[in-house]
Design a protein around this motif. Structure first.
Motif, PDB file in Angstrom:
ATOM      1  N   PHE A 160       0.898  -0.688   0.133  1.00 37.14           N
ATOM      2  CA  PHE A 160       0.496  -0.127   0.067  1.00 37.14           C
ATOM      3  C   PHE A 160       0.938   1.356   0.098  1.00 37.14           C
ATOM      4  N   ARG A 200      -5.297  -3.351  -0.329  1.00 37.57           N
ATOM      5  CA  ARG A 200      -6.062  -2.671   0.479  1.00 37.57           C
ATOM      6  C   ARG A 200      -7.273  -3.068   0.091  1.00 37.57           C
ATOM      7  N   ASP A 202      -1.285   3.591   5.702  1.00 36.46           N
ATOM      8  CA  ASP A 202      -1.088   3.948   4.433  1.00 36.46           C
ATOM      9  C   ASP A 202      -2.221   5.290   4.211  1.00 36.46           C
TER      10      ASP A 202
END
Length: 739
Positions: A355, A458, A377
């Motif tokens: 990420f 993700r 992230d």
């Protein structure tokens, strides 16, 4: 680095959806516009008398000892009286005798052995006094490992960058201007200098060969024309935060890298259409069909070093070994390097997930127990993660014979988790595993195996219902309590009444939406950001539940205390957009750095020093909002103890247009290294392409390097020392012995 990417269109619930309807009613929502006095530049007192040894202070409180620096917009670095800040290592500085001095006029080449641009995260690795061997307690000599996140092309070339198609010479200069540098520094008087001829000096660039490690090594998703086996890759880009491992290696995070790549306007078709796995993945990571690249390197020529930046499916192979359709998957990782040994290939640690990585912070190692690594992230609406090693910690691995091989033991096998926050101040870590039914049966993306889960972390986090956060950036772990702090820098898409799939409702862990500042005068959002902290159950990094609160809310001191300035910050403490975080291992002081656009009309970006408390030292508060339809929304949050002048003060203000980034210190705590990134910002700040008219000329205007008072601005590392030789920020000569 500010990046407004928002690729999370999942329907994961906000905490508001589960808010207890019985919450007590408190403050009605009031939209307040913050106020601030005229910016001034003052000389601030401070300092104490240095003790003769390293004995712990008899008083078990950690006292901040300097007078707070005032907010200001001066084009220089401002530190308290009693401290000295010197420029140590700036963009373009040569790393060997064969590279000429930096002229800073756009004509310089040879960035393969020059300091890169946009200095970001940074760590210090000690050497013995002679510089011949590692010495992790060495404070007079060491290696700085520095991230170079990006570059300002208008300053890298004589007249700015040529539009596409890019000239080969310009692209060849830009590519090595990012990545990493390792540079030896040594004490000179009270301060430091860098050693231009050191054998430790080296650059790592987007062209440096690297090895893929962990579960994704050899995966079909990692196969490219460069590595048909999917085991190797080239380079690292957009390096932001950092970390140091318990065995003495350097970790760097690849953040917001998708913008370096281009895709054709019809690329979905050969990939199998809009619902094909690769298309879903590319969309989720911000590289949609027709995307143009940030720098146009793919247009510079037919050479392979340029072709790799076009990730369209152009080949005839079924596995991607004849083009660079999978090249994006080789970025977005935590990368491990040995700062002492440039002969070993860097490792991309795929077990830690892919990420927009900021930093990687280790929990406190406990013999026999797994290691925990905390990560964020950095995009709007993204998530907070944790990796837990399969192997238990062995104390003798603190000084191993081979540092990267030791990293293989702890970072190539383990479990990746994502955080879910509840409104009552509790939370849980959800494992991202192909064995999880929510992941295995996810309708939006068909995961093939655990490697796929990690490459598309993700999407896996979407599947399990992780909590969307306001741009999780750096994280840091308190060296005694083990509590984990995350900066949530800001989010202009945090709304009371969300519209569309990219806007997010206010919730307990992200509770504010308000109008304020030049960047959000009419559009509400979380303008100033906040810092959340977590406490693992039982203090165990392998725990699957935690408690949390919000350590600090960024705000202008004059903002509404019932809705915006929930931490009741004063003029000596107020800040906006917290970005970097770092704890001093010696004193336990928390260093908070900002990257802001919402307060720049009053002050340049800054660094604050804080004395942290602990989760639960404050109290719950309830915010009440009125939605567009007239209905009422009440959000409970958990506010940490209100800071006092003894627990939070502004320590540094940077030059115009900068971001205050990486921070580290010598092991004795007497020299502090700080990175000043992108002063001026050039075109981004609305200035002319003529460097002489830019809004900053630092550090040339401070007498460093070529150019003088009208110099092109340069990112740089500074070193800060106390004039009496004491430790940075604390009373007398304290060392850590309490919270």
């Amino acid at each position: 680095m500010i990046d407004d990417e928002n690729c999370n269109t999942s329907a994961n619930r906000s905490l508001l959806d589960v808010l207890d309807a019985r919450l007590s009613r408190r403050n009605a929502m009031r939209v307040g516009l913050g106020t601030a006095g005229a910016a001034v530049l003052t000389a601030c007192g401070g300092g104490g008398v240095a003790a003769a040894d390293d004995a712990p202070a008899s008083d078990r409180s950690l006292r901040l000892s300097f007078e707070a620096v005032a907010k200001n917009t001066a084009d220089r670095v401002t530190v308290p009286a009693g401290y000295t800040a010197e420029v140590l290592y700036a963009k373009g500085d040569p790393l060997d005798d064969a590279t000429p001095e930096f002229r800073n006029d756009g004509s310089d080449t040879g960035f393969e052995m020059r300091a890169g641009d946009h200095h970001d995260g940074m760590e210090f690795y000690g050497l013995d006094p002679g510089g011949t061997r590692p010495d992790r307690s060495g404070s007079t000599r060491g290696i700085l490992a520095v991230n170079h996140e990006a570059f300002n092309d208008q300053f890298l070339h004589p007249a700015g960058a040529t539009p596409n198609p890019r000239p080969v010479a310009e692209a060849d200069k830009e590519i090595p201007a990012v990545g990493l540098s390792f540079v030896e520094v040594r004490q000179r008087g009270r301060g430091f200098e860098y050693v231009r001829t050191s054998d430790y000096n080296r650059r790592v660039t987007p062209l440096t060969p690297m090895r893929i490690h962990g579960p994704a090594r050899g995966s079909a998703l990692m196969k490219t024309k460069f590595s048909a086996a999917g085991t190797d890759c080239r380079g690292t880009i957009n390096n932001c935060g950092t970390g140091t491992t318990p065995w003495g290696t350097f970790l760097t995070g690849e953040e917001n890298w998708a913008g370096y790549f281009a895709r054709s306007a019809t690329d979905n078709t050969p990939r199998g259409g809009s619902t094909a796995n690769s298309v879903v993945s590319l969309n989720r990571y911000g590289c949609t069909q027709g995307s143009t690249s940030r720098h146009g390197w793919e247009t510079a020529g037919a050479g392979d070093r340029f072709a790799r930046w076009n990730i369209s499916q152009t080949g005839a192979s079924a596995d991607g070994t004849d083009d660079y359709r999978n090249e994006l998957n080789t970025f977005g990782w935590i990368v491990e390097a040995d700062p002492y040994d440039g002969t070993q290939a860097l490792r991309k640690r795929t077990a830690l997930g892919r990420f927009a990585h900021e930093s990687a912070a280790f929990g406190i190692p406990v013999a026999g127990r797994p290691l925990a690594v905390y990560m964020g992230d950095d995009s709007r609406g993204e998530y907070i993660y944790k990796f837990v090693s399969e192997a238990g910690w062995r104390a003798d691995d603190a000084t191993p014979a081979n540092r990267l091989t030791t990293g293989d033991r702890y970072l190539d096998a383990g479990k990746l988790f994502v955080a879910q926050f509840d409104e009552d101040g509790s939370g849980r870590w959800i494992e991202l595993s192909i064995a999880n039914a929510a992941i295995a049966g996810y309708a939006a993306y068909r995961f093939a195996d655990q490697a796929d889960v990690l490459v598309n972390a993700r999407l896996a986090a979407d599947a399990v219902g992780a909590t969307k956060m306001d741009r999780p950036e750096w994280c840091a772990v308190h060296p005694v309590s083990g509590e984990i702090y995350y900066t949530l820098t800001h989010n202009n898409n945090r709304k009371v009444t969300p519209v569309g799939s990219t806007q997010m409702a206010v919730d307990s862990a992200n509770p504010r939406s308000y109008t304020d500042a030049p960047t959000a005068a009419t559009s509400p959002g979380n303008v100033n950001g906040h810092i959340v902290r977590l406490k693992e159950s039982g203090g165990d990094g392998a725990a699957t539940v935690f408690t949390w609160d919000i350590y600090l809310f960024g705000a202008e001191s004059g903002a509404d205390a019932g809705k915006v300035n929930l931490s009741r910050l004063t003029a000596d403490q107020d800040f906006s957009s917290p970005d970097g975080l770092w704890f001093s291992p010696k004193t336990g002081t928390l260093f908070i750095r900002t990257d802001d656009g919402a307060y720049e009309d009053v002050t340049n970006c800054m660094m604050l020093l804080g004395r942290p408390g602990q989760v639960g030292d404050g109290a719950p508060e309830v915010l009440q909002y009125t939605k567009a339809d007239g209905s009422t929304v009440r959000v409970q949050t958990h506010v940490g103890a209100i800071p006092t002048p003894d627990t939070l003060r502004r320590f540094l203000v940077g030059p115009v247009g900068c971001e205050i980034t990486g921070t580290c210190e010598t092991p004795d705590g007497r020299a502090l290294f700080v990175n000043i990134q992108h002063p001026g910002k050039g075109i981004r700040r609305g200035a002319s392409t003529d460097p002489a008219s830019d809004l900053s000329h630092w550090p040339g205007n401070a007498g460093y390097g070529a150019g003088g008072a009208t110099a092109r601005p340069r990112s740089a590392t500074i070193v800060i020392t106390r004039d009496d030789g004491g430790r940075i920020g604390v009373d007398g000569d304290q060392v850590l012995n309490d919270l």
